[in-house]
Design a protein around this motif. Structure first.
Motif, PDB file in Angstrom:
ATOM      1  N   ARG A  47     -20.958 -23.929  -3.929  1.00 49.57           N
ATOM      2  CA  ARG A  47     -21.530 -24.874  -2.973  1.00 49.57           C
ATOM      3  C   ARG A  47     -22.573 -24.182  -2.100  1.00 49.57           C
ATOM      4  NH1 ARG A  47     -18.926 -29.759  -1.627  1.00 49.57           N
ATOM      5  NH2 ARG A  47     -17.228 -30.231  -3.079  1.00 49.57           N
ATOM      6  N   LYS A  48     -23.540 -24.950  -1.655  1.00 50.04           N
ATOM      7  CA  LYS A  48     -24.490 -24.459  -0.675  1.00 50.04           C
ATOM      8  C   LYS A  48     -23.868 -24.608   0.716  1.00 50.04           C
ATOM      9  CE  LYS A  48     -27.701 -23.403  -3.580  1.00 50.04           C
ATOM     10  NZ  LYS A  48     -28.052 -22.000  -3.827  1.00 50.04           N
ATOM     11  N   VAL A  49     -24.052 -23.607   1.539  1.00 53.84           N
ATOM     12  CA  VAL A  49     -23.293 -23.516   2.778  1.00 53.84           C
ATOM     13  C   VAL A  49     -24.169 -23.724   3.999  1.00 53.84           C
ATOM     14  CG1 VAL A  49     -21.796 -22.031   4.172  1.00 53.84           C
ATOM     15  CG2 VAL A  49     -21.666 -21.939   1.664  1.00 53.84           C
ATOM     16  N   ILE A  50     -23.626 -24.464   4.959  1.00 54.99           N
ATOM     17  CA  ILE A  50     -24.228 -24.649   6.276  1.00 54.99           C
ATOM     18  C   ILE A  50     -23.287 -24.033   7.298  1.00 54.99           C
ATOM     19  CG2 ILE A  50     -24.906 -26.327   8.037  1.00 54.99           C
ATOM     20  CD1 ILE A  50     -25.469 -28.294   5.694  1.00 54.99           C
ATOM     21  N   ILE A  51     -23.791 -23.064   8.055  1.00 60.78           N
ATOM     22  CA  ILE A  51     -23.009 -22.452   9.124  1.00 60.78           C
ATOM     23  C   ILE A  51     -23.358 -23.149  10.437  1.00 60.78           C
ATOM     24  CG2 ILE A  51     -22.505 -20.349  10.417  1.00 60.78           C
ATOM     25  CD1 ILE A  51     -21.482 -20.208   7.592  1.00 60.78           C
ATOM     26  N   LEU A  52     -22.344 -23.589  11.159  1.00 61.79           N
ATOM     27  CA  LEU A  52     -22.523 -24.251  12.444  1.00 61.79           C
ATOM     28  C   LEU A  52     -21.814 -23.426  13.513  1.00 61.79           C
ATOM     29  CD1 LEU A  52     -23.371 -26.832  14.071  1.00 61.79           C
ATOM     30  CD2 LEU A  52     -21.118 -27.772  13.484  1.00 61.79           C
ATOM     31  N   THR A  53     -22.566 -22.905  14.465  1.00 59.48           N
ATOM     32  CA  THR A  53     -21.973 -22.132  15.553  1.00 59.48           C
ATOM     33  C   THR A  53     -22.815 -22.310  16.804  1.00 59.48           C
ATOM     34  OG1 THR A  53     -20.975 -19.962  16.077  1.00 59.48           O
ATOM     35  CG2 THR A  53     -23.203 -19.957  15.109  1.00 59.48           C
TER      36      THR A  53
ATOM     37  N   ARG B  53     -13.758 -13.021   9.022  1.00 55.46           N
ATOM     38  CA  ARG B  53     -13.135 -12.728   7.732  1.00 55.46           C
ATOM     39  C   ARG B  53     -12.677 -14.012   7.049  1.00 55.46           C
ATOM     40  NH1 ARG B  53     -11.028  -8.136  10.619  1.00 55.46           N
ATOM     41  NH2 ARG B  53      -9.053  -9.225  11.039  1.00 55.46           N
ATOM     42  N   TRP B  54     -12.153 -14.940   7.837  1.00 53.85           N
ATOM     43  CA  TRP B  54     -11.796 -16.254   7.284  1.00 53.85           C
ATOM     44  C   TRP B  54     -13.032 -16.961   6.729  1.00 53.85           C
ATOM     45  CZ3 TRP B  54     -13.703 -20.833   9.496  1.00 53.85           C
ATOM     46  CH2 TRP B  54     -13.240 -22.018   8.903  1.00 53.85           C
ATOM     47  N   ALA B  55     -14.117 -16.920   7.481  1.00 52.60           N
ATOM     48  CA  ALA B  55     -15.357 -17.550   7.017  1.00 52.60           C
ATOM     49  C   ALA B  55     -15.834 -16.908   5.720  1.00 52.60           C
ATOM     50  CB  ALA B  55     -16.431 -17.442   8.100  1.00 52.60           C
TER      51      ALA B  55
ATOM     52  N   GLY C  85     -28.145 -35.153  -2.095  1.00 52.19           N
ATOM     53  CA  GLY C  85     -29.346 -34.609  -2.711  1.00 52.19           C
ATOM     54  C   GLY C  85     -29.085 -33.864  -4.002  1.00 52.19           C
ATOM     55  N   GLY C  86     -28.005 -34.235  -4.704  1.00 49.65           N
ATOM     56  CA  GLY C  86     -27.666 -33.550  -5.936  1.00 49.65           C
ATOM     57  C   GLY C  86     -27.009 -32.203  -5.724  1.00 49.65           C
ATOM     58  N   ILE C  87     -26.610 -31.899  -4.483  1.00 49.82           N
ATOM     59  CA  ILE C  87     -26.051 -30.591  -4.139  1.00 49.82           C
ATOM     60  C   ILE C  87     -24.667 -30.781  -3.527  1.00 49.82           C
ATOM     61  CG2 ILE C  87     -26.339 -28.541  -2.676  1.00 49.82           C
ATOM     62  CD1 ILE C  87     -29.346 -29.051  -2.744  1.00 49.82           C
ATOM     63  N   ASP C  88     -23.737 -29.925  -3.909  1.00 49.82           N
ATOM     64  CA  ASP C  88     -22.438 -29.856  -3.248  1.00 49.82           C
ATOM     65  C   ASP C  88     -22.566 -28.920  -2.054  1.00 49.82           C
ATOM     66  OD1 ASP C  88     -21.037 -31.572  -4.968  1.00 49.82           O
ATOM     67  OD2 ASP C  88     -20.694 -29.960  -6.409  1.00 49.82           O
ATOM     68  N   TRP C  89     -22.233 -29.423  -0.877  1.00 53.06           N
ATOM     69  CA  TRP C  89     -22.410 -28.671   0.365  1.00 53.06           C
ATOM     70  C   TRP C  89     -21.071 -28.310   0.981  1.00 53.06           C
ATOM     71  CZ3 TRP C  89     -27.288 -27.307   2.003  1.00 53.06           C
ATOM     72  CH2 TRP C  89     -28.370 -28.007   1.451  1.00 53.06           C
ATOM     73  N   LEU C  90     -21.076 -27.220   1.719  1.00 57.33           N
ATOM     74  CA  LEU C  90     -19.937 -26.792   2.523  1.00 57.33           C
ATOM     75  C   LEU C  90     -20.426 -26.524   3.934  1.00 57.33           C
ATOM     76  CD1 LEU C  90     -16.981 -25.614   2.861  1.00 57.33           C
ATOM     77  CD2 LEU C  90     -17.997 -23.399   2.258  1.00 57.33           C
ATOM     78  N   VAL C  91     -19.795 -27.135   4.923  1.00 60.14           N
ATOM     79  CA  VAL C  91     -20.078 -26.858   6.328  1.00 60.14           C
ATOM     80  C   VAL C  91     -18.960 -25.977   6.867  1.00 60.14           C
ATOM     81  CG1 VAL C  91     -20.358 -27.827   8.639  1.00 60.14           C
ATOM     82  CG2 VAL C  91     -21.283 -29.052   6.661  1.00 60.14           C
ATOM     83  N   VAL C  92     -19.326 -24.850   7.465  1.00 60.42           N
ATOM     84  CA  VAL C  92     -18.346 -23.967   8.095  1.00 60.42           C
ATOM     85  C   VAL C  92     -18.664 -23.897   9.579  1.00 60.42           C
ATOM     86  CG1 VAL C  92     -17.332 -21.664   8.157  1.00 60.42           C
ATOM     87  CG2 VAL C  92     -18.099 -22.615   5.970  1.00 60.42           C
ATOM     88  N   ALA C  93     -17.778 -24.456  10.397  1.00 63.88           N
ATOM     89  CA  ALA C  93     -17.933 -24.426  11.854  1.00 63.88           C
ATOM     90  C   ALA C  93     -17.189 -23.227  12.410  1.00 63.88           C
ATOM     91  CB  ALA C  93     -17.394 -25.718  12.462  1.00 63.88           C
ATOM     92  N   ILE C  94     -17.881 -22.440  13.248  1.00 64.43           N
ATOM     93  CA  ILE C  94     -17.339 -21.187  13.763  1.00 64.43           C
ATOM     94  C   ILE C  94     -17.417 -21.201  15.286  1.00 64.43           C
ATOM     95  CG2 ILE C  94     -17.596 -18.680  13.779  1.00 64.43           C
ATOM     96  CD1 ILE C  94     -18.931 -18.881  11.054  1.00 64.43           C
ATOM     97  N   GLU C  95     -16.380 -20.715  15.935  1.00 67.69           N
ATOM     98  CA  GLU C  95     -16.260 -20.718  17.382  1.00 67.69           C
ATOM     99  C   GLU C  95     -17.356 -19.895  18.068  1.00 67.69           C
ATOM    100  OE1 GLU C  95     -12.395 -18.965  17.725  1.00 67.69           O
ATOM    101  OE2 GLU C  95     -13.125 -16.919  17.419  1.00 67.69           O
ATOM    102  N   PHE C  96     -17.477 -20.077  19.372  1.00 69.95           N
ATOM    103  CA  PHE C  96     -18.411 -19.302  20.188  1.00 69.95           C
ATOM    104  C   PHE C  96     -17.983 -17.834  20.206  1.00 69.95           C
ATOM    105  CE2 PHE C  96     -19.358 -17.577  24.497  1.00 69.95           C
ATOM    106  CZ  PHE C  96     -20.739 -17.579  24.407  1.00 69.95           C
TER     107      PHE C  96
END
Length: 403
Positions: free
Chosen positions: A251-257, A239-241, A220-231
């Protein structure tokens, strides 16, 4: 501008060295068959006496003759790197959200298979850019369930990139007690080595562990970053995230948890009556810190201006939730809960389809079951996010802001 962005990234890491905070070591410029891996090294105190050895041995794998600096702007987008990520172009695209599949892995693998087969078959028709699994991949943390889950997800291999996060059923004794952070089986069936050579792969927090990882794609014309984080993420994971999100500031960020939002649309753990918070499980009695949804916002998500989405599962009853909050710079953060395990057959195969329209600056959310060939209706399961501000060109890192 590229050279200046590289200089900024170096400065960010230098601050980490001086302050002793977590920092990230990236080396995405190795030969394709050398399996590049990006590790995050913890603070000096956390690493202990072995820190120097870890730094010396992890920067470049043994036997690699690549002498390029990872900050060389001339090779920033070289064919040996994976920082450009997977791309589906600049037009409309879709994301697919896979809610908790635990009962499918245990009892109804044909439903799980119907989901991923449908995704693969509709990859081009929907221009599917990425698939996001919200955790609780299995129910009892048994070998047979992991075998089923791996077999179903493997349908997407080489077709659509995907990220997984782990839930409370994916760790601990029999997947029910969630008493220890033991992700051995998850990492056996979804090993890091299967992901490192993919264009979408970014980095992991711990060597050979996929539960805290990041991925890159363009859509969609956007650079994305997905960050997957544990339960119930540990403080050091958050801090790593933070470092990862700051490093990819453009980048635009998507958090997945797995656990983040409650069915009353509040952050999980922000109310005393909330059930099933990560802190209520056995892992909270161990040596590591445990963070609920409110704490994830306070310690990580609420600190950044480039986060666009947060996706989570875990919560039953209504099984859905949605809220919008503002980042420090005023950008909207769209946070979404979807979990249908309370329905017949552990969810009847319902998944989320997010259709992005860059021209109209909106996102249409639908809930569909490939198993039933049926949509769920109602405002909780089908709605439109209008005038989404992440489609607008980011202006909070203009050249004048730093140089």
């Amino acid at each position: 501008m590229l050279r200046k962005a590289v200089i900024l990234r170096i400065l960010v890491l230098c601050i980490g060295f001086v302050t002793g905070c977590d920092f990230i070591v990236y080396y995405p410029y190795l030969e394709r068959d050398s399996h590049p891996v990006s590790y995050s090294l913890q603070s000096e105190q956390a690493r202990g006496n072995s820190s120097l050895t870890a730094m010396q041995t992890n920067v470049l794998p043994p036997g690699n003759a690549d002498s390029h600096s990872p900050w060389d702007p001339e090779i920033e987008s070289s064919e040996h790197g994976n920082q450009s990520g997977h791309s589906t172009g600049n037009g409309p695209f879709s994301l697919i959200i896979l809610p908790d599949t635990q009962y499918y892995s245990a009892y109804y693998p044909h439903i799980f298979r119907a989901q991923t087969a449908w995704i693969a078959q509709n990859k081009d028709a929907l221009n599917i850019a990425f698939v996001l699994h919200e955790g609780d991949i299995v129910q009892h943390n048994r070998e047979s369930e992991w075998e089923a889950a791996r077999s179903c997800m493997a349908i997407l291999d080489g077709i659509v990139p995907y990220a997984l996060t782990i839930g409370n059923h994916d760790i601990g004794s029999q997947g029910l007690l969630c008493n220890i952070r033991d992700s051995t089986r998850f990492n056996r069936y979804f090993p890091v080595r299967d992901f490192v050579s993919l264009p979408s792969f970014g980095s992991v927090y711990e060597p050979d562990k996929l539960e805290n990882s990041c991925y890159l794609f363009h859509a969609g014309g956007i650079d994305w970053l997905v960050v997957a984080i544990e339960f119930g993420p540990r403080d050091e994971v958050l801090r790593w995230a933070n470092r990862t999100i700051s490093y990819y500031y453009n980048r635009k960020v998507i958090i997945l948890t797995h656990s983040y939002l409650y069915y009353d649309n509040t952050l999980h753990g922000s109310k005393r009556h909330h059930k099933w918070t990560p802190a209520s499980y056995g892992i909270n009695k161990g040596p590591d810190s445990v963070n609920n949804g409110q704490e994830i916002w306070d310690k990580c998500i609420g600190n950044h201006d480039n986060i666009a989405f947060v996706f989570c599962g875990h919560i039953i009853k209504g099984g859905t939730g949605f809220r919008i909050d503002r980042s420090p710079g005023g950008n909207k953060v769209y946070q979404m809960l979807a979990n249908y395990q309370i329905l017949e057959r552990g969810g009847n195969g319902y998944l989320r389809i997010l259709s992005f329209d860059p021209a109209g600056k909106n996102v249409t959310v639908r809930t569909y079951s490939p198993f039933l060939n049926r949509f769920l209706t109602g405002s909780d399961n089908e709605f439109v996010i209008e005038e989404a501000d992440f489609f607008e060109e980011a202006d909070f890192f203009e050249e004048a802001d730093f140089f």
